[in-house]
Enzyme design. Structure first.
Site, mmCIF file in Angstrom:
data_model
loop_
_atom_site.group_PDB
_atom_site.id
_atom_site.type_symbol
_atom_site.label_atom_id
_atom_site.label_comp_id
_atom_site.label_asym_id
_atom_site.label_seq_id
_atom_site.Cartn_x
_atom_site.Cartn_y
_atom_site.Cartn_z
ATOM 1 N N ASP A 46 31.331 -27.632 36.148
ATOM 2 C CA ASP A 46 30.961 -28.294 34.892
ATOM 3 C C ASP A 46 30.140 -27.397 33.961
ATOM 4 O O ASP A 46 29.305 -27.882 33.198
ATOM 5 C CB ASP A 46 30.188 -29.608 35.157
ATOM 6 C CG ASP A 46 30.909 -30.487 36.156
ATOM 7 O OD1 ASP A 46 32.129 -30.619 36.020
ATOM 8 O OD2 ASP A 46 30.260 -31.012 37.075
ATOM 9 N N LYS A 94 33.731 -24.251 31.308
ATOM 10 C CA LYS A 94 34.791 -23.222 31.374
ATOM 11 C C LYS A 94 35.934 -23.526 30.406
ATOM 12 O O LYS A 94 36.460 -22.640 29.754
ATOM 13 C CB LYS A 94 35.334 -23.123 32.811
ATOM 14 C CG LYS A 94 34.300 -22.661 33.817
ATOM 15 C CD LYS A 94 34.817 -22.723 35.230
ATOM 16 C CE LYS A 94 34.960 -24.121 35.770
ATOM 17 N NZ LYS A 94 33.719 -24.833 36.056
ATOM 18 N N GLY A 120 37.731 -31.006 35.739
ATOM 19 C CA GLY A 120 37.859 -31.720 34.465
ATOM 20 C C GLY A 120 37.384 -30.780 33.372
ATOM 21 O O GLY A 120 36.188 -30.636 33.157
ATOM 22 N N HIS A 121 38.321 -30.081 32.740
ATOM 23 C CA HIS A 121 37.941 -29.096 31.728
ATOM 24 C C HIS A 121 38.027 -29.721 30.339
ATOM 25 O O HIS A 121 39.089 -30.149 29.904
ATOM 26 C CB HIS A 121 38.833 -27.855 31.853
ATOM 27 C CG HIS A 121 38.566 -27.094 33.123
ATOM 28 N ND1 HIS A 121 39.249 -25.975 33.498
ATOM 29 C CD2 HIS A 121 37.650 -27.307 34.109
ATOM 30 C CE1 HIS A 121 38.766 -25.530 34.654
ATOM 31 N NE2 HIS A 121 37.811 -26.333 35.047
ATOM 32 N N GLN A 180 35.775 -25.591 39.266
ATOM 33 C CA GLN A 180 34.531 -25.785 40.017
ATOM 34 C C GLN A 180 33.588 -24.593 39.766
ATOM 35 O O GLN A 180 33.626 -24.043 38.686
ATOM 36 C CB GLN A 180 34.791 -25.993 41.512
ATOM 37 C CG GLN A 180 35.473 -27.307 41.855
ATOM 38 C CD GLN A 180 36.978 -27.289 41.646
ATOM 39 O OE1 GLN A 180 37.658 -26.408 42.146
ATOM 40 N NE2 GLN A 180 37.492 -28.245 40.928
HETATM 41 P P1 IMP Z 1 36.331 -32.321 46.215
HETATM 42 O O1 IMP Z 1 36.666 -30.966 45.706
HETATM 43 O O2 IMP Z 1 36.881 -33.434 45.375
HETATM 44 O O3 IMP Z 1 36.630 -32.492 47.654
HETATM 45 O O4 IMP Z 1 34.728 -32.486 46.110
HETATM 46 C C1 IMP Z 1 33.836 -31.688 46.872
HETATM 47 C C2 IMP Z 1 32.528 -31.486 46.120
HETATM 48 O O5 IMP Z 1 32.762 -30.659 44.984
HETATM 49 C C3 IMP Z 1 31.911 -32.776 45.584
HETATM 50 O O6 IMP Z 1 30.500 -32.639 45.604
HETATM 51 C C4 IMP Z 1 32.393 -32.820 44.144
HETATM 52 O O7 IMP Z 1 31.530 -33.557 43.319
HETATM 53 C C5 IMP Z 1 32.365 -31.342 43.793
HETATM 54 N N1 IMP Z 1 33.365 -31.010 42.774
HETATM 55 C C6 IMP Z 1 34.691 -30.888 42.917
HETATM 56 N N2 IMP Z 1 35.273 -30.537 41.768
HETATM 57 C C7 IMP Z 1 34.293 -30.411 40.875
HETATM 58 C C8 IMP Z 1 34.245 -30.021 39.488
HETATM 59 O O8 IMP Z 1 35.265 -29.696 38.864
HETATM 60 N N3 IMP Z 1 33.020 -30.011 38.906
HETATM 61 C C9 IMP Z 1 31.887 -30.305 39.584
HETATM 62 N N4 IMP Z 1 31.871 -30.668 40.866
HETATM 63 C C10 IMP Z 1 33.058 -30.711 41.504
#
Ligand code: IMP
Length: 430
Positions: free
Chosen positions: A13, A16, A40-41, A230
């Site tokens: 977040d 990017k 979520g870009h 991420q």
């Molecule tokens: P998962 O990738 O959905 O399995 O989530 C694993 C961890 O990564 C969790 O704490 C999510 O909140 C975090 N996470 C996954 N994708 C994002 C992102 O795009 N932005 C921020 N946190 C993320």
């Protein structure tokens, strides 16, 4: 040509999407290399706001090719919604989009597994986005997965049924009401039907051997920007494991996620916020569980773009930032959301940690298990509105000092400061 890389240096977040969109006119190809619809870009221009989950952020420029690489995982249902959202604004993404044959598919039953595993973890839950990310990457490494290229083959349905059946067998061990469990507000059966409809539509997009396309393009002089999702502190190897995502979010992930050899990597552009946020569970040493944290959340509109969850907020963690610069080989820094700090008289930075009363200046293995207490440095805030500044000569002194302090600590120049969500709200630094 060498491929440039843009990635997040914190817990995701960082903004990017906005920077990829700003840089897109300089590149022939934008390619996502890892992650899936957990991302979520957000991109804003002409008073319009778009949130992309799987489609690369270069899609708004009709002359740029956008590639979803082999390291990405794709949920056709979510992908289809993204295509529709773009189409409603007159953007026909299919025209300049290519998908890797080797990208893995997120099945509806992967999402059920994600939900079952998370709820079984109880208090130790990761805070997953529940998009099926962990189970899909698990099937990939366990060699059970189904890839985009498989949808074009005759045995696809059999593969689908076999894998779904495997998942249902696993799910029997969990108390889950499969009939009524909802995925994006839909019962499983309805979601599955829509998933198949979406899959059919995806056949109209070019599904390619992306590693050949990318290497041939680079060798013929085309420019490419690899778009990360991420952030480094969520990397499955180097993040705050086990509170991480399931892919390599770092520079090395570009080599495996697109098939680009290491010597073909050019600039590494590291994106970080002027403060820190984290969504989901896990360690966050500089977190502010107080009114200052609430103020950062309010001023920065810090709510998840994929899940809507409130983000945890805190001051900049310099130890983690330096770690991310080291792991990624960052060559340029881009500081995001500086304007969120406009109304703060003082700004703090976490400069080192205390681990069991011992002062340390690195990210230790123990970070995942022991509470790290930051040592703070207080800096004067700029305490003025910077949203309309575009020229580096107009940057307030206190902001300039903050940026120069970060440059000195990391050894990397800060090339851009973002002062608002719109594409135009950027200060370029020479
Ligand atoms: P998962 O990738 O959905 O399995 O989530 C694993 C961890 O990564 C969790 O704490 C999510 O909140 C975090 N996470 C996954 N994708 C994002 C992102 O795009 N932005 C921020 N946190 C993320």
């Amino acid at each position: 040509m060498k491929a440039d890389i843009l990635l997040g240096l914190q817990w995701g977040d960082e903004g990017k999407g906005k920077i990829v969109d700003v840089l897109t006119p300089r590149y022939d190809i934008i390619a996502r290399f890892q992650g899936g619809p957990n991302a979520g870009h957000t991109i804003e221009f002409d008073q319009k706001k778009f949130i992309l989950h799987t489609i690369p952020s270069g899609i708004f420029n009709a002359s740029t090719i956008n590639v979803v690489g082999n390291g990405v995982i794709i949920d056709p249902f979510i992908f289809n919604r993204e295509l529709d959202m773009l189409k409603a604004s007159g953007i026909h993404a299919e025209n300049n989009l290519m998908l890797s044959k080797k990208a893995h598919l997120i099945l509806p039953s992967h999402r059920l597994l994600d939900a079952a595993y998370e709820s079984a973890k109880g208090k130790a839950k990761i805070g997953s986005t529940l998009k099926g990310i962990g189970p899909t990457y698990t099937d990939k490494t366990a060699r059970n997965g189904i890839r985009m290229g498989n949808i074009l083959r005759d045995d696809f349905l059999k593969r689908y049924r076999d894998l779904k059946e495997k998942h249902l067998q696993i799910l029997k061990a969990y108390e889950m009401d499969l009939e009524n469990h909802e995925l994006d507000g839909l019962k499983f059966k309805t979601y599955e039907e829509k998933w198949f409809d979406a899959l059919d539509r995806m056949k109209s997009i070019r599904i390619i051997d992306s590693e050949y396309f990318i290497n041939q393009s680079l060798n013929s002089g085309k420019s490419l920007l690899a778009e990360g999702a991420q952030g480094t502190m969520l990397d499955v190897d180097f993040g705050t494991y086990p509170y991480v995502t399931s892919s390599n979010t770092v520079t090395a992930g570009v080599c495996t996620g697109l098939g680009i050899p290491p010597h073909q990597v050019g600039e590494v552009l590291g994106i970080f916020k002027a403060y820190c946020t984290r969504v989901g569970s896990g360690p966050f040493p500089t977190e502010l569980d107080n009114t200052e944290g609430q103020k950062l959340r309010d001023e920065g509109h810090e709510f998840g773009s994929t899940t809507g969850r409130p983000r945890r907020c805190g001051w900049l963690d310099l130890v983690a930032l330096k770690y991310a610069v080291m792991i990624n080989g960052v060559t340029r820094l881009y500081m995001m959301k500086a304007d969120v700090l406009n109304s703060f008289a003082m700004i703090k930075v976490g400069t080192s940690y205390y681990l069991n009363n011992e002062k340390i200046d690195y990210v230790p293995f123990e970070a995942s298990y022991e509470k790290l207490k930051p040592e703070w440095l207080e800096l004067e805030g700029w305490h003025t509105n910077i949203n309309e500044i575009r020229n580096e000569k107009d940057v307030p002194k206190a902001l300039d000092r903050y940026v120069k302090y970060i440059e000195k600590q990391t050894g990397v120049p800060v090339s851009m400061i973002s002062v608002g969500p719109d594409r135009s709200q950027i200060i370029h630094r020479s």
